[in-house]
Design an enzyme around this catalytic site. Structure first.
Site, PDB file in Angstrom:
ATOM      1  N   LYS A   1     -24.210  -1.233  23.569  1.00 27.10           N
ATOM      2  CA  LYS A   1     -24.395  -2.631  23.937  1.00 27.10           C
ATOM      3  C   LYS A   1     -25.868  -3.053  23.943  1.00 27.10           C
ATOM      4  O   LYS A   1     -26.201  -4.160  23.513  1.00 27.10           O
ATOM      5  CB  LYS A   1     -23.797  -2.788  25.342  1.00 27.10           C
ATOM      6  CG  LYS A   1     -23.639  -4.179  25.817  1.00 27.10           C
ATOM      7  CD  LYS A   1     -22.974  -4.155  27.196  1.00 27.10           C
ATOM      8  CE  LYS A   1     -22.837  -5.580  27.707  1.00 27.10           C
ATOM      9  NZ  LYS A   1     -22.157  -5.609  29.003  1.00 27.10           N
TER      10      LYS A   1
ATOM     11  N   MET B   1      16.800   6.756  11.876  1.00 26.84           N
ATOM     12  CA  MET B   1      16.472   8.012  11.200  1.00 26.84           C
ATOM     13  C   MET B   1      16.668   9.194  12.142  1.00 26.84           C
ATOM     14  O   MET B   1      17.187  10.240  11.747  1.00 26.84           O
ATOM     15  CB  MET B   1      15.031   7.964  10.680  1.00 26.84           C
ATOM     16  CG  MET B   1      14.659   9.142   9.810  1.00 26.84           C
ATOM     17  SD  MET B   1      15.499   9.099   8.218  1.00 26.84           S
ATOM     18  CE  MET B   1      14.297   8.220   7.231  1.00 26.84           C
TER      19      MET B   1
ATOM     20  N   GLU C   1      -5.618  -3.770  20.083  1.00 30.58           N
ATOM     21  CA  GLU C   1      -6.518  -3.190  19.085  1.00 30.58           C
ATOM     22  C   GLU C   1      -5.765  -2.384  18.022  1.00 30.58           C
ATOM     23  O   GLU C   1      -6.221  -2.276  16.886  1.00 30.58           O
ATOM     24  CB  GLU C   1      -7.585  -2.323  19.757  1.00 30.58           C
ATOM     25  CG  GLU C   1      -8.624  -3.109  20.558  1.00 30.58           C
ATOM     26  CD  GLU C   1      -8.200  -3.405  21.984  1.00 30.58           C
ATOM     27  OE1 GLU C   1      -7.017  -3.162  22.330  1.00 30.58           O
ATOM     28  OE2 GLU C   1      -9.043  -3.893  22.772  1.00 30.58           O
TER      29      GLU C   1
ATOM     30  N   PHE D   1     -18.389   2.866  33.307  1.00 36.34           N
ATOM     31  CA  PHE D   1     -17.179   2.051  33.219  1.00 36.34           C
ATOM     32  C   PHE D   1     -16.841   1.787  31.746  1.00 36.34           C
ATOM     33  O   PHE D   1     -17.696   1.392  30.967  1.00 36.34           O
ATOM     34  CB  PHE D   1     -17.375   0.729  33.959  1.00 36.34           C
ATOM     35  CG  PHE D   1     -16.210  -0.211  33.797  1.00 36.34           C
ATOM     36  CD1 PHE D   1     -14.963   0.119  34.313  1.00 36.34           C
ATOM     37  CD2 PHE D   1     -16.356  -1.403  33.099  1.00 36.34           C
ATOM     38  CE1 PHE D   1     -13.883  -0.731  34.142  1.00 36.34           C
ATOM     39  CE2 PHE D   1     -15.274  -2.264  32.933  1.00 36.34           C
ATOM     40  CZ  PHE D   1     -14.037  -1.928  33.453  1.00 36.34           C
ATOM     41  N   GLN D   2     -15.616   1.992  31.364  1.00 33.42           N
ATOM     42  CA  GLN D   2     -15.114   1.803  30.000  1.00 33.42           C
ATOM     43  C   GLN D   2     -15.883   2.630  28.967  1.00 33.42           C
ATOM     44  O   GLN D   2     -16.033   2.216  27.830  1.00 33.42           O
ATOM     45  CB  GLN D   2     -15.098   0.318  29.612  1.00 33.42           C
ATOM     46  CG  GLN D   2     -14.012  -0.455  30.358  1.00 33.42           C
ATOM     47  CD  GLN D   2     -13.718  -1.830  29.773  1.00 33.42           C
ATOM     48  OE1 GLN D   2     -14.588  -2.461  29.197  1.00 33.42           O
ATOM     49  NE2 GLN D   2     -12.480  -2.294  29.923  1.00 33.42           N
TER      50      GLN D   2
END
Lengths: 590, 196
Positions: free
Chosen positions: A188, A498, A75, A138-139
């Site tokens: 959802k 760097m 993602e 969940f999630q």
């Protein structure tokens, strides 16, 4: 030179059916409402990743055949891609789909990166069903709470009848005023709830959000007067000029009133390098002559920039002699935050520059231009050639030759980003996309994929170090699957360059945790993903390798083994001010 | 109120989460809230917040600009230097045995406070006033033994006809009104104007 054995595979997947027409009043699901709204907002591409809480969106996505979905491999990659898409396609918002919990949380770095550099994104995250919100399901994660400090605005959808209004507002907020990120958290159950579709007609009106875009005419008049009176004017331009597409107005004002123009890292590309009045990048790692001009001018005009610490270095060292400072920005909170101007103008850079250009009297400041020329001679940008070891500039100069002042160049973060900016040589305006505010390593490669998807008419070159590239290299699969033609130049110095440079110069020479000698063989890596890759460490092979990359249609990697001791110069030593920039090559470890 | 405090009065959309956004914005900019009160206004779609922050004027200017960037913030005013009425309500439960009551009653009388509840050995005093009056009152009752204090946070309003309310630009939307609103916003947001 090493060459991979496989030829690239292409798997384009562009459905070609006709999209359904959804009529006003038609009863459809929340997922379809959102997708229809995206289509009506002009969205042609979504970068995303499916998961449990956004599967109704993905159920209906294939029905919307005029929207292309790019399946990222992470993602964060999807978010950077949407960011690159929006930066390349100025004015359009990038769109991201991610699922709840880990999916949404993986977007965080990408969201912060875009928001910091004022990039319009609309991020649609799936959320657990409304009844489960707040139960540690969940999630589940508190996406609104987690993203609050790094977005322009966010919405938790609470009923199906507000989806259309929220999507309209989200695009309006993301793309207007100072652009930014809007998150829509989409439970959802609402995705699957049915409701009559109703497109909110007319312009979006929010009583508490009306960004000022037109500069105050009185202030503009005062600015023109200050410019007319100035003997040694200088301008610094930032990303705001590019966002507003104000390059022409900038050039016109500069030429008409004889004002030399420098730019911030994010403003790179807003002004032609070949112009007589062209300075270069300013600040911490800017060109010496730009810093000299800022220190020596009597009027400084800052436009579309934040004047952050990478520009000002030590704040009290920044333009202390300057009699007048004009600061033009669309975000009033940026004006006076760091540098206090004598004349603030809140407004769109293009509009304000255009209006000022109309009012100023034409003039030519010969002695000031002569002074600038002298500084350019005294403090040129240079590097050590013919050392026997490949220098990053050997590669970049050849790459820019092939860009022909037309390609979009996307850089990662670190030495590669500064070298790329300092050797930028476009004859007209152009786009040098990089994560300037957030400084997100791993940005360049996915962002370059998004840039190419957004602007398939432009060649896209990606510059990265081996450290940053590895952070998001899973998107090689996306590049191959969608056959996104990006040429990736990896400047490999086998260390975190760097950081190594800073440790050498400012942290008592102790090199700590910068050894990247164990990394992938990038030619084999390209091969593993099904694209060609080449490698060289010889300066004489660089043109040939870059030619191959340019000729190849589709994604490819060029790995250049560069001098591990190469440093960024000039630089203002940490804690020092703008006049203290160092140009000479300091030997490592004192 | 000490000189370091700045008092901001603001109108915000009456949505869930707005208080959180306002307070986190102030925290994120490294400022400390010393008093905060929120309530609905006569227009139920609008809440009014009064926030005291522990900063100087320049920082307060920055806070105002940053808060304006929150989409739900409609209007803000730094009223620290305006003529204002500010009030805070305090409920104070004190130990009040038989011997102490008459003296407590005198203090209550001076401060125009009220007895909200009485028990055999304690009472709850309800008092309202400007912050410094509240402080003085609490100092005076402290020797009797304070068991519990609840303070509402300051609410404030400017004196006279002018005040913080939704103006036409927040309701009607003709182009002329939008221009006026834009000019006003520019004047307010850009800070010090040269020559003004």
């Amino acid at each position: 030179m090493t060459t991979s054995t496989t030829t690239p595979t292409t798997a384009t997947d562009s459905p070609n059916g006709s999209a359904p027409v959804i009529a006003d009043g038609q009863v459809i699901t929340g997922a379809e409402i959102l997708l229809e709204c995206l289509r009506r907002e002009g969205v042609d591409t979504i970068f995303g990743y499916p998961g449990g809480a956004n599967l109704w969106l993905y159920r209906y996505l294939p029905d919307f055949t005029d929207i292309r979905h790019i399946l990222a491999r992470h993602e964060q990659g999807a978010t950077h891609m949407a960011d690159g898409y929006a930066r390349a396609n100025r004015g359009k918002a990038g769109v991201v789909f991610a699922t709840s919990g880990p999916g949404a949380l993986n977007c965080i770095t990408g969201i912060a990166t875009a928001q910091y550099d004022s990039v319009p994104l609309v991020v649609v995250t799936g959320q657990v069903p409304t009844v489960a919100v707040g139960t540690d399901a969940f999630q589940e994660s508190d996406v609104i709470g987690v993203t609050m400090p790094i977005v322009k605005h966010s919405y938790l959808l609470q009923s199906v009848d507000e989806i259309a209004r929220v999507v309209r507002e989200a695009f309006h907020i993301a793309t207007s005023g100072r652009p930014g990120v809007v998150v829509i958290d989409f439970p959802k159950d609402l995705q699957n709830a049915r409701h009559p579709f109703h497109w909110p007609a007319g312009p979006v009106s929010l009583r508490s959000y009306n960004p000022t875009t037109r500069g105050n005419p009185l202030q503009i008049k005062r600015a023109a007067k200050l410019i007319d009176e100035a003997k040694r004017p200088a301008m610094l331009a930032g990303r705001g000029v590019l966002i507003s597409r104000g390059e022409e107005e900038l050039l016109e004002l500069s030429r008409k009133a004889s004002i030399p123009v420098g730019w911030t890292l994010l403003g790179t590309g807003c002004y032609p390098v070949g112009e007589e009045l062209s300075l270069h990048m300013v600040g911490f790692m800017g060109a010496g002559y730009t810093n000299k001009a800022v220190l020596g001018c009597d009027l400084l005009i800052m436009v579309g920039m934040r004047a952050d610490d990478r520009v000002t270095t030590k704040l009290d060292s920044f333009a202390p002699q300057v009699e007048n400072i004009i600061h033009i920005d669309i975000d009033p909170a940026e004006i006076g935050k760091n540098v206090r101007p004598t004349l603030p103008i809140v407004g769109d850079a293009k509009q304000v520059l255009g209006e000022i250009a109309k009012l100023v009297a034409p003039k030519r400041l010969d002695s000031w231009i002569t002074q600038i020329e002298r500084w350019k001679e005294e403090h040129p940008l240079r590097y050590r050639r013919n050392t026997g070891v490949l220098q990053p500039q050997d590669v970049l100069l050849e790459m820019y030759r092939r860009c022909d002042s037309d390609a979009i160049v996307v850089a990662d973060v670190g030495q590669n980003q500064i070298w790329g900016a300092l050797w930028w040589d476009f004859k007209g305006s152009g786009l040098y996309l990089n994560s300037g505010g957030s400084g997100t390593m791993g940005f360049a490669f996915p962002a370059s994929l998004g840039a190419r998807v957004g602007r398939p008419d432009k060649p896209v070159w990606c510059i990265a170090g081996e450290g940053g590239f590895v952070m998001t290299m899973q998107e090689l699969a996306t590049a191959v699957q969608e056959n996104i033609d990006v040429k990736v130049v990896i400047l490999n110095n086998y260390c975190l360059g760097m950081v190594r440079q800073f440790q050498d110069d400012y942290y008592e020479g102790v090199r700590s945790a910068v050894d990247l000698r164990v990394g992938p063989d990038f030619v084999k890596l390209a091969d593993a993903f099904g694209m060609p890759g080449w490698r060289t460490d010889k300066v004489e092979e660089v043109p040939q390798l870059l030619d191959r990359m340019q000729r190849h249609s589709g994604p490819c990697i060029g790995e250049f083994i560069i001098d591990p001791e190469a440093n960024v110069r000039p630089i203002v030593p940490l804690g020092k001010g703008l006049p203290d920039f160092v140009e000479e090559i300091v030997e490592a470890g004192f | 109120m000490s000189t370091r405090h700045r008092l901001l009065s603001m109108l915000v959309e009456n949505h869930p989460g707005v208080l959180n956004k306002v307070s986190s914005m102030i925290r994120r900019r490294g400022m400390n809230i010393t008093s905060l009160s929120v309530g609905e206004t006569d227009d139920e779609s609008v809440s009014r917040m009064t926030v005291a922050i522990d900063v100087g004027r320049a920082q307060a200017d920055q806070a105002v600009k940053q808060l304006y960037k929150l989409i739900e913030v409609i209007k803000i005013s730094d009223i620290t230097e305006d003529p204002i009425i500010d009030r805070e309500l305090v409920l104070c439960k004190v130990t009040a045995g038989r011997g102490d009551r008459s003296e407590l009653l005198q203090i209550i009388d001076i401060f125009k406070a009220k007895i909200a509840d009485v028990a055999t050995d304690s009472m709850v005093i309800e008092m309202s006033g400007a912050e410094d009056q509240v402080e003085t009152f609490l100092e005076l009752v402290r020797p009797f033994g304070i068991k519990e204090v609840a303070r509402s946070g300051t609410v404030a309003m400017t004196r006279g006809r002018e005040g913080l309310r939704l103006s036409a630009k927040h309701q009607a939307r003709t182009p002329a009104q939008q221009d006026l609103a834009a000019a006003e916003r520019q004047r307010r947001s850009a800070g010090v104007l040269v020559g003004d």
